[in-house]
Write an enzyme that holds these catalytic residues in place. Structure first.
Site, PDB file in Angstrom:
ATOM      1  N   LYS A 225     -61.718   1.894 134.270  1.00  0.00           N
ATOM      2  CA  LYS A 225     -60.799   2.752 135.024  1.00  0.00           C
ATOM      3  C   LYS A 225     -59.416   2.108 135.054  1.00  0.00           C
ATOM      4  O   LYS A 225     -59.317   0.887 135.244  1.00  0.00           O
ATOM      5  CB  LYS A 225     -61.289   2.929 136.466  1.00  0.00           C
ATOM      6  CG  LYS A 225     -62.663   3.575 136.559  1.00  0.00           C
ATOM      7  CD  LYS A 225     -63.231   3.537 137.966  1.00  0.00           C
ATOM      8  CE  LYS A 225     -64.662   4.082 137.943  1.00  0.00           C
ATOM      9  NZ  LYS A 225     -65.389   3.847 139.188  1.00  0.00           N
TER      10      LYS A 225
ATOM     11  N   CYS B 195     -82.485  41.022 116.252  1.00  0.00           N
ATOM     12  CA  CYS B 195     -83.349  39.840 116.184  1.00  0.00           C
ATOM     13  C   CYS B 195     -83.869  39.545 117.588  1.00  0.00           C
ATOM     14  O   CYS B 195     -83.086  39.299 118.504  1.00  0.00           O
ATOM     15  CB  CYS B 195     -82.562  38.647 115.651  1.00  0.00           C
ATOM     16  SG  CYS B 195     -83.530  37.118 115.710  1.00  0.00           S
TER      17      CYS B 195
ATOM     18  N   ASP C 153     -77.408   3.803 136.509  1.00  0.00           N
ATOM     19  CA  ASP C 153     -78.181   4.967 136.077  1.00  0.00           C
ATOM     20  C   ASP C 153     -78.989   5.515 137.253  1.00  0.00           C
ATOM     21  O   ASP C 153     -80.165   5.235 137.410  1.00  0.00           O
ATOM     22  CB  ASP C 153     -79.107   4.541 134.927  1.00  0.00           C
ATOM     23  CG  ASP C 153     -79.594   5.737 134.137  1.00  0.00           C
ATOM     24  OD1 ASP C 153     -79.122   6.861 134.403  1.00  0.00           O
ATOM     25  OD2 ASP C 153     -80.443   5.541 133.246  1.00  0.00           O
TER      26      ASP C 153
ATOM     27  N   CYS D 230     -84.559  34.684 108.585  1.00  0.00           N
ATOM     28  CA  CYS D 230     -84.823  34.322 109.972  1.00  0.00           C
ATOM     29  C   CYS D 230     -86.329  34.331 110.233  1.00  0.00           C
ATOM     30  O   CYS D 230     -86.992  35.341 109.961  1.00  0.00           O
ATOM     31  CB  CYS D 230     -84.118  35.318 110.884  1.00  0.00           C
ATOM     32  SG  CYS D 230     -84.569  35.135 112.611  1.00  0.00           S
TER      33      CYS D 230
ATOM     34  N   GLU E  82     -73.326   5.783 143.631  1.00  0.00           N
ATOM     35  CA  GLU E  82     -74.588   6.085 142.957  1.00  0.00           C
ATOM     36  C   GLU E  82     -75.775   5.642 143.808  1.00  0.00           C
ATOM     37  O   GLU E  82     -75.814   4.504 144.285  1.00  0.00           O
ATOM     38  CB  GLU E  82     -74.604   5.329 141.620  1.00  0.00           C
ATOM     39  CG  GLU E  82     -75.508   5.907 140.582  1.00  0.00           C
ATOM     40  CD  GLU E  82     -74.868   7.064 139.811  1.00  0.00           C
ATOM     41  OE1 GLU E  82     -73.753   7.513 140.168  1.00  0.00           O
ATOM     42  OE2 GLU E  82     -75.512   7.523 138.849  1.00  0.00           O
TER      43      GLU E  82
ATOM     44  N   SER F  10     -67.182  14.118 135.946  1.00  0.00           N
ATOM     45  CA  SER F  10     -68.011  13.260 135.095  1.00  0.00           C
ATOM     46  C   SER F  10     -67.083  12.376 134.262  1.00  0.00           C
ATOM     47  O   SER F  10     -65.873  12.397 134.480  1.00  0.00           O
ATOM     48  CB  SER F  10     -68.960  14.039 134.195  1.00  0.00           C
ATOM     49  OG  SER F  10     -68.630  15.346 134.109  1.00  0.00           O
ATOM     50  N   LEU F  11     -67.645  11.660 133.331  1.00  0.00           N
ATOM     51  CA  LEU F  11     -66.833  10.723 132.555  1.00  0.00           C
ATOM     52  C   LEU F  11     -66.935  11.030 131.075  1.00  0.00           C
ATOM     53  O   LEU F  11     -68.010  11.389 130.583  1.00  0.00           O
ATOM     54  CB  LEU F  11     -67.342   9.292 132.779  1.00  0.00           C
ATOM     55  CG  LEU F  11     -67.142   8.710 134.181  1.00  0.00           C
ATOM     56  CD1 LEU F  11     -67.932   7.417 134.340  1.00  0.00           C
ATOM     57  CD2 LEU F  11     -65.666   8.455 134.437  1.00  0.00           C
TER      58      LEU F  11
ATOM     59  N   CYS G 168     -78.925  33.715 111.496  1.00  0.00           N
ATOM     60  CA  CYS G 168     -79.633  34.972 111.310  1.00  0.00           C
ATOM     61  C   CYS G 168     -78.617  36.095 111.375  1.00  0.00           C
ATOM     62  O   CYS G 168     -77.785  36.136 112.278  1.00  0.00           O
ATOM     63  CB  CYS G 168     -80.665  35.118 112.430  1.00  0.00           C
ATOM     64  SG  CYS G 168     -81.246  36.804 112.635  1.00  0.00           S
TER      65      CYS G 168
ATOM     66  N   TYR H 177     -68.325   3.441 144.269  1.00  0.00           N
ATOM     67  CA  TYR H 177     -67.396   3.138 143.165  1.00  0.00           C
ATOM     68  C   TYR H 177     -66.206   4.085 143.063  1.00  0.00           C
ATOM     69  O   TYR H 177     -65.382   3.955 142.173  1.00  0.00           O
ATOM     70  CB  TYR H 177     -68.142   3.098 141.827  1.00  0.00           C
ATOM     71  CG  TYR H 177     -68.979   4.332 141.523  1.00  0.00           C
ATOM     72  CD1 TYR H 177     -68.403   5.580 141.381  1.00  0.00           C
ATOM     73  CD2 TYR H 177     -70.359   4.223 141.379  1.00  0.00           C
ATOM     74  CE1 TYR H 177     -69.171   6.698 141.110  1.00  0.00           C
ATOM     75  CE2 TYR H 177     -71.132   5.339 141.108  1.00  0.00           C
ATOM     76  CZ  TYR H 177     -70.525   6.578 140.974  1.00  0.00           C
ATOM     77  OH  TYR H 177     -71.287   7.680 140.719  1.00  0.00           O
TER      78      TYR H 177
ATOM     79  N   LYS I 124     -70.807   3.433 126.596  1.00  0.00           N
ATOM     80  CA  LYS I 124     -72.268   3.415 126.631  1.00  0.00           C
ATOM     81  C   LYS I 124     -72.824   2.232 125.849  1.00  0.00           C
ATOM     82  O   LYS I 124     -72.170   1.725 124.947  1.00  0.00           O
ATOM     83  CB  LYS I 124     -72.809   4.718 126.013  1.00  0.00           C
ATOM     84  CG  LYS I 124     -72.460   5.981 126.791  1.00  0.00           C
ATOM     85  CD  LYS I 124     -72.977   5.895 128.188  1.00  0.00           C
ATOM     86  CE  LYS I 124     -73.122   7.214 128.890  1.00  0.00           C
ATOM     87  NZ  LYS I 124     -74.083   8.126 128.391  1.00  0.00           N
TER      88      LYS I 124
ATOM     89  N   ASP J 218     -98.314  19.622 141.342  1.00  0.00           N
ATOM     90  CA  ASP J 218     -97.968  18.475 140.502  1.00  0.00           C
ATOM     91  C   ASP J 218     -99.094  18.126 139.538  1.00  0.00           C
ATOM     92  O   ASP J 218     -98.850  17.736 138.396  1.00  0.00           O
ATOM     93  CB  ASP J 218     -97.623  17.262 141.374  1.00  0.00           C
ATOM     94  CG  ASP J 218     -96.293  17.466 142.084  1.00  0.00           C
ATOM     95  OD1 ASP J 218     -95.527  18.340 141.645  1.00  0.00           O
ATOM     96  OD2 ASP J 218     -96.044  16.766 143.076  1.00  0.00           O
TER      97      ASP J 218
ATOM     98  N   LYS K 239     -72.174   0.913 134.697  1.00  0.00           N
ATOM     99  CA  LYS K 239     -72.440   2.332 134.959  1.00  0.00           C
ATOM    100  C   LYS K 239     -73.892   2.418 135.414  1.00  0.00           C
ATOM    101  O   LYS K 239     -74.817   2.181 134.639  1.00  0.00           O
ATOM    102  CB  LYS K 239     -72.225   3.152 133.698  1.00  0.00           C
ATOM    103  CG  LYS K 239     -72.464   4.629 133.914  1.00  0.00           C
ATOM    104  CD  LYS K 239     -71.967   5.438 132.722  1.00  0.00           C
ATOM    105  CE  LYS K 239     -71.996   6.924 133.008  1.00  0.00           C
ATOM    106  NZ  LYS K 239     -73.331   7.466 133.198  1.00  0.00           N
TER     107      LYS K 239
ATOM    108  N   GLU L  69     -66.808  -2.043 135.207  1.00  0.00           N
ATOM    109  CA  GLU L  69     -67.956  -2.242 136.098  1.00  0.00           C
ATOM    110  C   GLU L  69     -69.169  -1.541 135.503  1.00  0.00           C
ATOM    111  O   GLU L  69     -69.020  -0.611 134.711  1.00  0.00           O
ATOM    112  CB  GLU L  69     -67.643  -1.640 137.477  1.00  0.00           C
ATOM    113  CG  GLU L  69     -67.650  -0.121 137.464  1.00  0.00           C
ATOM    114  CD  GLU L  69     -66.788   0.527 138.539  1.00  0.00           C
ATOM    115  OE1 GLU L  69     -65.606   0.161 138.650  1.00  0.00           O
ATOM    116  OE2 GLU L  69     -67.302   1.401 139.240  1.00  0.00           O
TER     117      GLU L  69
ATOM    118  N   CYS M 178     -87.088  37.419 112.783  1.00  0.00           N
ATOM    119  CA  CYS M 178     -86.944  38.855 112.502  1.00  0.00           C
ATOM    120  C   CYS M 178     -86.885  39.148 111.013  1.00  0.00           C
ATOM    121  O   CYS M 178     -86.820  40.306 110.614  1.00  0.00           O
ATOM    122  CB  CYS M 178     -85.702  39.424 113.200  1.00  0.00           C
ATOM    123  SG  CYS M 178     -84.155  38.891 112.464  1.00  0.00           S
TER     124      CYS M 178
END
Ligand code: IVH
Length: 704
Positions: free
Chosen positions: A299, A452, A129, A428, A183, A91-92, A446, A235, A323, A46, A127, A125, A431
């Site tokens: 929903k 390339c 994170d 490019c 979550e 997913s949403l 390209c 949820y 969002k 780390d 979302k 409701e 190349c």
């Protein structure tokens, strides 16, 4: 690692240290992943990573193409067993403004064919994170906890989940089988305290609460997870032996009664206006909640509507995430660099003076394409009131959700008098081949194809990536090294590696970072993938526009690669072959053409594919969904007026049962579902001897 403060390093020293760090971290990765014999401790690892990140922050232009900070996956991930979810974790889809929300509601009303007088309620409701987790209870006992992973397969983190206080170990009066989804998150106060404690003991600190939650849950030692204060909001649900309720709100209430935390800001809203109002209310409260949220999830409340609406490949039709507006920050744009991708696209990247945007340090942002830099959109209309972007400008950066940072605007008052407009290269940078922009395309590409080096390497990286051939021990870094050393030029070479270098074991061993054990492991991993599912093979080819989901759909449509090749070879002259391709859900004209081009006889790309096919075995694909469905694999056409469901619903339902829905009748059509007013399609079907059903007959056939 040098003792010098990062700020005091000269450019030459920084460069040398980044090279050294890349080598040491790569060697440490190999020792850990391939040889199971870590050479350095986690803390040392780390520390090296953090030093590397600090140097990259101050000298972003020195960041190496094989930078260790781009390495994917946290180290402990390999240590968890895999869990295949009984039901995919979805997913949403996203909404970014009130108009998107109104479109979402309108789209659902249309799909369900609701009249003006009929009400349609939604739950709204926050979302959260954090990271999603699926908890499986059997007979009221927690038997398994799994992360989302790619949605189909996650990691088994049961021991870790058992240490989280919000997660009940036992439930009373629960369905026999109950998968609770929700979550895992860390609240702000705990996050600050954890980072302070980590700093005090010289440990790793986290960039934001979500990373802290993920890093804490995905610990091989569950006792570390226990020491981290994690929370869980329920949820949603997966596998169930009996329904929880008739409505979303009722089901969430039931989960709460069973002992789960559910979000207290969940409300019932009767339409787009009420949803957007609740969104504004939650956005205002955002800073006071004490945990991170990045939007509001809507929903459909009625669960029978949810099941009629069904799922797209990775998102439900009945939910959306609205969002919050993106977070913004201003910084200097030091330089514009061009990256060449797998399909030859020249992508401009802004190298920025590092700046914090929404809790994350950003030093690169995408500039999309040359028009975007010049201040024009895809239709040639001005954006940013026509302001162009130049090296040396003071620019506004934003991040929307998880996506790559972007440049929103530029401040002309801070522009130097000597600045000049950015000139987009017409050849490019990798190349030297001409970089061509086709009419109607916003991207310059390209034209070097496989000659390339950038395209070849990116294609190889894609080929070995997780959703494609997934060759353990052969990641981006190794591919780059092998390409540079001339060991691998195209996918076929990977499978010849061992044979061509039968003394290769020794050679590989001599290469930096490789030992005999790791070389043997690599050859075994390659052998393991010599036989590959058709869908993964197709995705691995890296054909333009072809995603993982579509590759699998195409594979299950045609079954074997020989059938696909036959159709592709005929497609340019035989309309029915093209129609067959286009009948697959998600395959449009552009994608079909890219596929046909890749398999065009006598082309360099086709030759490379054929060479690969000689050295591998491609497993036939299985039919997509429940082969016991009476319409699985059948080509169905709907015509005329449908009375009990909308056209969109009929199509989605047929596809969920494994049928292919086509827009026109041909000799390949199996069933025509004809409602009142059916015209020429019915006549044509009759003349071709196609089975014709009315709506009731169709519903009876599919057991509705
Ligand atoms: S519902 C079938 N509700 O957002 C729908 N998801 O972008 C399943 N998330 O993977 C998701 N808060 O990790 C739902 N209140 C909420 C959520 C939520 C956060 C996450 C979840 C999901 C991701 C989708």
């Amino acid at each position: 690692m040098s003792d010098k403060a990062v700020e005091d390093l000269t450019e030459a020293e920084a460069k040398a240290e980044l090279t050294m760090l890349a080598q040491r971290l790569a060697a440490a990765d190999l020792a850990y992943h391939r040889d199971d014999t870590p050479e350095i401790t986690d803390a040392e690892y780390d520390a090296l990573k953090s030093r590397n990140a600090q140097i990259e922050q101050i000298f972003p232009h020195l960041k190496r193409s094989d930078s260790p900070s781009e390495a994917v996956g946290a180290r402990p991930a390999d240590g968890f067993a895999k869990v295949v979810h009984a039901q995919r974790m979805m997913s949403l889809a996203n909404a970014f403004d009130d108009k998107d929300v109104a479109d979402f509601v309108e789209g659902i009303r249309k799909f369900l064919g609701l009249g003006n007088e009929q009400t349609l309620d939604f739950t709204a409701e926050p979302k959260i994170d954090g990271l999603s987790l699926s908890l499986r209870y059997e007979n009221g006992v927690l038997v398994q906890a799994a992360t989302r992973g790619d949605g189909e397969t996650g990691e088994n983190v049961t021991a870790n989940a058992r240490t989280i206080a919000d997660i009940p170990q036992k439930l009373s009066n629960a369905p026999t089988v109950l998968e609770v989804r929700g979550e895992v998150y860390m609240d702000h106060a705990d996050f600050e305290a954890l980072n302070a404690a980590q700093t005090a003991k010289g440990g790793k600190t986290f960039a934001n609460p979500r990373n802290a939650a993920a890093g804490s849950l995905r610990q091989l030692d569950a006792e570390i997870t226990r020491s981290r204060p994690l929370h869980f909001f329920a949820y949603a649900w997966g596998d169930l032996s009996e329904p929880l309720a008739d409505t979303q709100l009722g089901a969430i209430g039931k989960l709460n009664a069973l002992g789960f935390q559910t979000n207290p800001l969940t409300r019932l809203c009767d339409g787009a206006v009420a949803l957007s109002d609740h969104h504004r209310m939650i956005e205002q409260m955002r800073a006071t909640l004490g945990y991170d949220i990045d939007g509001v999830v809507y929903k459909v409340n009625d669960l029978s509507f949810q099941s009629r609406l069904g799922l797209r490949s990775t998102t439900p039709r009945w939910a959306i995430a609205h969002k919050f507006a993106a977070e913004l920050a201003w910084t200097w744009l030091d330089s514009i660099e061009i990256q060449v991708g797998r399909t030859g696209a020249l992508s401009p990247v802004a190298r920025l003076r590092p700046v914090t945007v929404g809790g994350v340090v950003v030093s690169n942002a995408t500039l999309h394409n040359e028009d975007y830099i010049a201040g024009l959109d895809s239709k040639g209309e001005p954006i940013r009131e026509g302001r162009d972007i130049r090296e040396g400008d003071w620019v506004q950066v934003y991040r929307a959700g998880d996506v790559i940072p972007k440049i929103a605007d530029v401040d002309l008052t801070k522009r130097s008098e000597t600045s000049v407009p950015y000139v987009f290269p017409e050849s490019c940078p990798e190349c030297g081949s001409a970089a061509i922009r086709e009419p109607g395309d916003s991207v310059r590409r390209c034209s070097g194809g496989l000659i390339c080096p950038a395209q070849a390497v990116e294609k190889l990286k894609h080929f070995v990536s997780r959703a494609a051939f997934d060759i353990e021990g052969l990641g981006s870094k190794q591919v780059e090294q092998f390409y540079k050393d001339g060991w691998i030029k195209e996918p076929r070479d990977i499978f010849e590696l061992n044979a061509r270098y039968s003394s290769g074991l020794k050679q590989l061993k001599n290469l930096e970072g490789w030992g005999e054990k790791s070389a043997e492991k690599l050859f075994a991993a390659i052998e393991d993938k010599r036989s590959i599912p058709f869908g993964s093979f197709l995705f691995g080819l890296g054909i333009r526009h072809m995603g993982e989901v579509t590759s699998n759909l195409i594979a299950s449509h045609f079954g074997t690669v020989d059938v696909l090749v036959d159709v592709l070879e005929r497609a340019s002259t035989d309309p029915s072959a093209m129609e067959d391709l286009l009948s697959i859900d998600g395959v449009g004209q552009v994608m079909a053409e890219a596929l046909v081009a890749a398999f065009q006889q006598d082309s360099a790309e086709r030759a490379s594919i054929d060479r690969l096919r000689h050295v591998i075995t491609i497993q036939p694909a299985e039919a997509r969904v429940g082969t016991d469905s009476p319409v699985s694999g059948k080509i169905v056409v709907f015509t005329g007026t449908l009375e009990t469901m909308t056209r969109a619903e009929a199509k989605a339902r047929a596809e969920a049962l494994g049928a292919k829905v086509s827009g026109s009748v041909s000799s390949k059509t199996d069933i025509l579902v004809a409602g009142p007013g059916a015209g020429s399609k019915a006549t044509k079907a009759q003349s071709l001897g196609v089975q014709i059903l009315d709506e009731a007959g169709w519903r009876a056939l599919i057991g509705d």
